[in-house]
Write an enzyme that holds these catalytic residues in place. Structure first.
Site, PDB file in Angstrom:
ATOM      1  CG  HIS A   1      19.738  13.350  19.391  1.00 24.83           C
ATOM      2  ND1 HIS A   1      19.710  12.201  18.642  1.00 24.83           N
ATOM      3  CD2 HIS A   1      19.663  12.959  20.690  1.00 24.83           C
ATOM      4  CE1 HIS A   1      19.613  11.153  19.451  1.00 24.83           C
ATOM      5  NE2 HIS A   1      19.583  11.593  20.700  1.00 24.83           N
TER       6      HIS A   1
ATOM      7  CG  HIS B   1      21.138   6.737  22.103  1.00 27.99           C
ATOM      8  ND1 HIS B   1      22.119   7.341  22.858  1.00 27.99           N
ATOM      9  CD2 HIS B   1      20.191   7.680  21.874  1.00 27.99           C
ATOM     10  CE1 HIS B   1      21.779   8.610  23.078  1.00 27.99           C
ATOM     11  NE2 HIS B   1      20.607   8.839  22.496  1.00 27.99           N
TER      12      HIS B   1
END
Ligand code: ZN
Ligand code: FE
Length: 259
Positions: A62, A172
């Site tokens: 991330h 995701h």
């Protein structure tokens, strides 16, 4: 907000980066980018200059792109939770639960949603929420740092307080496997069966199943259904005593970890 354009950019095997554009002012922000190179190329192609990165949590998939994005776009501000100050590369702006700030005339809000990590945050803007790895479509993140109680509160108190129509942008593409697991707990949940059919069709076309909505999550996500008799029954043998919602969540999480 009509002025906000959200573009999903797939990266790595199943991550989503979100590109936010204010169509009125041209201001651009990026939510969670693991890999700077393709993002720099995309921004270049679209002739966009980002001014901010919003990080949902410290995991490399991330924040991995932060440093190279900053070297490419000087002055790029990086937002993350104050407790993560030491583990977010290039952090410029610490935020806490309840904070709100203006970007390009749009109001962003911050929810501290620990569970997957202790410093996890969600960003709200207009009718959207960016939840990182805390809330997924039909699932939630693993409890790497937080407790079941924290995750319960993050999902079922803090995020659940947003309007049901809120669009949920998670980090995701895990929806299909999450639904498969959810159906082991609630095989007769019609909303789950319908969602699975819809998701199979979307994935067959190679398209993203994100965003989802909170309303859909209330109907299908086992981690937001810990008070439902079918979910409790499915993990009953793992619970001792009263089925406290956080204990149900812990048992469901353990079952998912082993799925
Ligand atoms: Zn992740
Ligand atoms: Fe993560």
């Amino acid at each position: 907000m009509a002025n906000l354009k959200v573009t999903l950019v797939p990266q790595l095997s199943d991550n989503y980066v979100f590109l936010l554009e204010c169509q009125q002012t041209g201001e651009v922000a990026v939510v969670d980018c693991p890999d700077a190179e393709p993002m720099i190329a995309l921004l270049d192609e679209k002739q966009l200059t980002p001014s901010k990165i919003f990080n949902t949590h410290h995991h490399w998939d991330h924040v991995g792109g932060n440093e190279d994005l900053i070297s490419e776009h000087e002055g790029l501000a990086v937002y993350a939770h104050s407790s993560d100050a030491s583990r977010i590369p290039g952090l410029t702006t610490s935020v806490d639960h309840g904070a709100s700030f203006e970007v390009a005339g749009m109001t962003f809000g911050v929810l501290h949603i620990p569970g997957h990590t202790t410093g996890a945050v969600a960003y709200t803007i207009a009718d959207c929420v960016f939840t990182g790895d805390t809330l997924f479509a039909a699932g939630c993140g693993r409890l790497f740092e937080g407790t079941p109680e924290m995750m319960y509160e993050s999902l079922n108190v803090k995020l659940a307080a947003l309007p049901p129509s809120t669009r949920v942008y998670c980090g995701h593409e895990y929806t299909a496997s999450n639904l498969e697991f959810a159906l082991t707990l609630e095989p007769d949940n019609q909303a789950l069966l319908d969602k699975q059919r819809a998701v199979q069709a979307i994935r067959a076309q190679g398209k993203p199943t994100v965003p989802t909505t909170l309303e859909e999550e209330f109907a299908t996500n086992p981690f937001m259904r810990c008070d439902q008799p079918a979910v409790i029954q499915a993990v009953r043998s793992k619970l001792d005593g009263e089925p406290r919602p956080a204990a149900v969540l812990a048992a469901v999480r353990a079952a998912k970890d082993a799925f």
